[in-house]
Design a protein around this motif. Structure first.
Motif, short mmCIF file in Angstrom:
data_model
loop_
_atom_site.label_atom_id
_atom_site.label_comp_id
_atom_site.label_asym_id
_atom_site.label_seq_id
_atom_site.Cartn_x
_atom_site.Cartn_y
_atom_site.Cartn_z
N UNK A 18 -5.05 18.30 -5.02
CA UNK A 18 -5.85 18.35 -6.16
C UNK A 18 -7.47 18.50 -5.64
N UNK A 19 -8.09 19.29 -6.47
CA UNK A 19 -9.49 19.41 -6.37
C UNK A 19 -10.20 18.98 -7.64
N UNK A 41 -3.46 2.46 -14.70
CA UNK A 41 -3.31 1.74 -15.93
C UNK A 41 -3.21 -0.17 -15.79
N UNK A 42 -3.83 -0.62 -16.40
CA UNK A 42 -3.78 -2.04 -16.25
C UNK A 42 -4.91 -2.75 -15.24
N UNK A 43 -5.59 -1.79 -14.54
CA UNK A 43 -6.23 -2.32 -13.57
C UNK A 43 -7.71 -1.87 -13.91
N UNK A 44 -8.93 -2.71 -13.02
CA UNK A 44 -10.17 -2.31 -13.05
C UNK A 44 -10.33 -0.90 -12.55
N UNK A 45 -11.59 -0.46 -13.01
CA UNK A 45 -12.04 0.71 -12.32
C UNK A 45 -12.54 0.43 -11.23
N UNK A 46 -12.22 1.30 -9.92
CA UNK A 46 -12.72 0.99 -8.83
C UNK A 46 -13.60 2.25 -8.11
N UNK A 47 -14.18 2.23 -7.17
CA UNK A 47 -14.88 3.14 -6.71
C UNK A 47 -13.75 3.76 -5.23
N UNK A 48 -14.15 5.39 -5.54
CA UNK A 48 -13.36 5.99 -4.52
C UNK A 48 -14.19 6.46 -3.29
N UNK A 67 -7.73 11.30 3.47
CA UNK A 67 -7.09 11.83 2.42
C UNK A 67 -7.94 12.64 1.46
N UNK A 68 -8.94 11.94 1.13
CA UNK A 68 -10.15 12.46 0.36
C UNK A 68 -11.21 12.88 0.97
N UNK A 78 -23.02 20.53 -8.87
CA UNK A 78 -21.39 20.29 -9.16
C UNK A 78 -21.23 19.30 -7.96
N UNK A 79 -20.36 18.29 -7.91
CA UNK A 79 -19.91 17.45 -6.77
C UNK A 79 -18.12 17.47 -7.06
N UNK A 80 -17.52 17.75 -5.81
CA UNK A 80 -15.93 17.87 -5.71
C UNK A 80 -15.52 16.58 -5.06
N UNK A 81 -14.05 16.37 -5.74
CA UNK A 81 -13.46 15.48 -4.97
C UNK A 81 -12.28 16.08 -4.50
N UNK A 82 -11.95 16.51 -3.20
CA UNK A 82 -10.74 17.24 -2.73
C UNK A 82 -9.76 16.15 -2.36
N UNK A 83 -8.64 15.98 -2.95
CA UNK A 83 -7.53 15.04 -2.69
C UNK A 83 -6.20 15.59 -2.17
#
Length: 124
Positions: A18-19, A41-48, A67-68, A78-83
């Motif tokens: 996904x992008x 779900x059920x977890x804290x927000x984290x940096x990627x 991978x990302x 615009x900023x992209x995250x290629x996954x």
């Protein structure tokens, strides 16, 4: 006022790609550090992954290394995250965030402006 809108999320099978896009309005992103964060779900927000105003990447999560990738197109604000090679554990809501201050670590507390997020679900 800076506004951020994420898009590109969805349902994808394990191993898929996904992008995500984060489009900014209101101000130019040229001088902002941008980060992608996620919350399962059920977890804290984290940096990627995060990127400085000069295009230097900072990686918070070792789980996404190789991978990302994060990139920015200042002309499009615009900023992209290629996954790629997505795994079920990548499932969550993905947020982009921005901050104009220098030397931001890729952690949620150091970013001031946030989008509303886009859902990514990796499942067969």
């Amino acid at each position: 006022q800076l506004q951020l809108v994420e898009s590109g999320g969805g349902l994808v099978q394990p191993g898929g790609s996904l992008r995500l896009s984060c489009v900014a309005s209101g101000v130019s992103l040229d001088y902002y550090a941008i980060g992608w964060f996620r919350q399962a779900p059920g977890k804290e927000r984290e940096g990627v992954l995060c990127i400085t105003s000069r295009g230097i990447n900072t990686n918070f999560s070792d789980s996404v290394t190789g991978r990302f990738t994060i990139s920015r197109d200042n002309a499009k604000n615009t900023v992209y995250l290629q996954m790629n090679s997505l795994k079920p554990e990548d499932t969550g809501v993905y947020y982009c965030a921005a901050d104009i201050r220098l030397f931001r670590r890729c952690v949620p507390d150091e970013y001031m402006s946030w989008g509303r997020g886009t859902q990514v679900t990796v499942s067969s």
